[in-house]
Design an enzyme around this catalytic site. Structure first.
Site, short mmCIF file in Angstrom:
data_model
loop_
_atom_site.label_atom_id
_atom_site.label_comp_id
_atom_site.label_asym_id
_atom_site.label_seq_id
_atom_site.Cartn_x
_atom_site.Cartn_y
_atom_site.Cartn_z
N CYS A 38 3.96 -65.15 29.99
CA CYS A 38 3.21 -64.06 30.45
C CYS A 38 2.66 -64.50 31.75
O CYS A 38 2.00 -65.39 31.91
CB CYS A 38 1.85 -63.54 29.42
SG CYS A 38 1.11 -62.33 30.07
N GLU A 90 9.65 -61.41 23.14
CA GLU A 90 8.40 -61.71 22.30
C GLU A 90 7.20 -62.38 23.31
O GLU A 90 7.62 -62.95 24.13
CB GLU A 90 8.65 -62.77 21.36
CG GLU A 90 7.55 -63.07 20.27
CD GLU A 90 7.02 -64.38 20.77
OE1 GLU A 90 5.66 -64.80 20.18
OE2 GLU A 90 7.34 -65.08 21.81
N ARG A 98 -1.14 -64.20 12.68
CA ARG A 98 -0.74 -64.64 14.19
C ARG A 98 0.04 -63.03 14.51
O ARG A 98 0.86 -62.78 14.23
CB ARG A 98 0.60 -65.31 13.86
CG ARG A 98 0.87 -66.09 15.10
CD ARG A 98 2.06 -67.30 14.83
NE ARG A 98 2.55 -67.80 16.18
CZ ARG A 98 1.74 -68.81 16.90
NH1 ARG A 98 1.04 -69.24 16.19
NH2 ARG A 98 2.27 -69.24 17.97
N ARG A 158 1.55 -60.85 17.61
CA ARG A 158 2.34 -61.03 18.61
C ARG A 158 3.07 -59.67 18.92
O ARG A 158 3.31 -58.90 17.92
CB ARG A 158 3.64 -62.01 18.45
CG ARG A 158 3.01 -63.48 18.31
CD ARG A 158 2.52 -63.80 19.62
NE ARG A 158 2.20 -65.36 19.69
CZ ARG A 158 1.09 -65.76 19.59
NH1 ARG A 158 0.10 -65.09 19.16
NH2 ARG A 158 0.68 -66.94 19.67
#
Length: 396
Positions: free
Chosen positions: A121, A168, A211, A213
């Site tokens: 990112c 992802e 988690r 995502r």
């Protein structure tokens, strides 16, 4: 580490000496790289044909490769810049990923059905885009994303036009850089003429870890149009028995994973200080029948986000690398061939394998469904043409 004696003829030896001198590398590294490249090519050439092909970009240690291979896919190209992750990838798949994707030409990448990427990112600059918009000039993904690694995903999609892709990233992608990053990503993929779907999904339920995502899935409009939907319905693939922490713990663990008195005292004091300020910062010590916090790449530093209670009179311990692998849903036969520090970073940067496997199944099913619809339309059109010709003959 094994040693091997090697004899070279004089001409080849001189060539090797010249190359190592000119490039500032050792003969050992050159020969090792050459052997690895040869074995990788042999692995690809001998690989059985899959039901579809895919490429694995920003591959890490291959979590997404496992997922798509389980759906019958054949990986025809992989890329990962980190040399330690490359080692783990090679040791598990007998294939060395190519390095920096920014240096790989799009035309050198094999054709493929699905592009898979866990891209980093990065913030995008919108100054140039805003200027062009104010002048009424159209902008494309090249104007918006140049200088970011997402640009390389886009240029490969544009050049190879896979049927589908799956990307992802961290769950905060939509809010990153005040929303600009997500805006540019959506617009860029839209301009590449792909129908895009996105969802934030928690790995909890597949593994005993919280988690979240974001997963971004796209299908080629030029091939399939846009009169269809896609659902991230992964719940049906979750195991009936909800995974909990104790499921992934090893019965016997080396003492080196137990925190020192100094580190344990520091973490307790740090947590107490922030609790007094009303903050939630501090170590995490989950219940054995619960789930953990998100495993991060910094886990090697102190293990503070996930500590294992070892009972009264004994300091808590870190997870072992194998337990980290299990926490991410890697199979038991996945090889861990790097140091603990590197392994912690690699698993902390990886994906929840069974979750990605479930999404991969949905992507492949949708792709096959759309392909079947196209094939059905072709057959229907052929029948219409045949009937039309028959009618014309009868009329004549």
């Amino acid at each position: 580490m094994k040693q091997l004696s090697l004899k070279l003829d004089d001409h080849l030896y001189e060539k090797l000496q010249t190359y190592t001198r000119d490039n500032g590398v050792s003969a050992s590294s050159v020969l090792t790289d050459s052997l690895v490249a040869h074995l990788s090519r042999q692995k690809r050439s001998n690989a059985p044909q899959g039901n579809f092909t895919f490429i694995d970009l920003f591959a890490g240690i291959g979590g997404m490769r496992i997922a798509y291979s389980r759906q019958g896919g054949q990986c025809v190209f992989s890329s990962e810049w980190d040399k330690y992750a490359q080692k783990t990838y090679f040791d598990n798949f007998d294939e060395m990923p190519q390095g920096d994707i920014t240096q790989v030409k799009s035309e050198d990448i094999p054709d493929h059905d699905i592009l898979v990427a866990g891209f980093p990112c990065q913030p995008f600059s919108i100054a140039g885009v805003s200027k062009k918009n104010s002048m009424g000039r159209a902008t494309g993904f090249q104007d918006k994303t140049q200088g970011t690694l997402f640009f390389d995903v886009c240029r490969i999609i544009e050049a190879k036009r896979p049927k589908a892709f799956m990307l992802e990233n961290v769950k905060n992608l939509k809010s990153h850089d005040k929303g600009n990053t997500w805006k540019v990503i959506r617009e860029s993929l839209d301009q590449l003429d792909y129908e895009v779907f996105a969802a934030v999904i928690d790995g909890q339920g597949f593994v005993p870890q919280h988690r979240e995502r974001i997963f971004i899935v796209g299908f080629d409009r030029q091939r399939y149009g846009n009169f269809f939907d896609f659902s991230f319905d992964v719940d049906e693939d979750k195991p009936e028995k909800v995974p909990v922490l104790r499921d992934i713990l090893q019965p016997v663990v080396d003492a080196k994973y137990t925190l020192t008195d100094k580190l344990w005292a520091y973490l307790q004091n740090y947590a107490a200080k922030h609790k007094a300020k009303g903050n939630g910062f501090g170590y995490g010590m989950p219940d054995f029948d619960g789930v953990t916090r998100t495993l991060s790449a910094r886990y090697y530093k102190d293990g503070s986000e996930i500590l294992i209670n070892q009972g009264e009179g004994k300091n808590p311990r870190r997870l072992t690398p194998r337990e980290c692998a299990r926490l991410q849903g890697y199979p038991e036969d996945f090889k861990i061939t790097v140091s603990d520090t590197r392994a912690y970073k690699q698993f902390g940067n990886s994906v929840v394998v069974p979750l990605v496997t479930s999404i991969a199944k949905l992507v492949v099913e949708k792709m096959n469904e759309l392909d079947a619809a196209i094939e059905g339309d072709k057959k229907a059109n052929i029948e219409i043409v045949k009937e039309s010709k028959k009618s014309m003959k009868l009329g004549a």
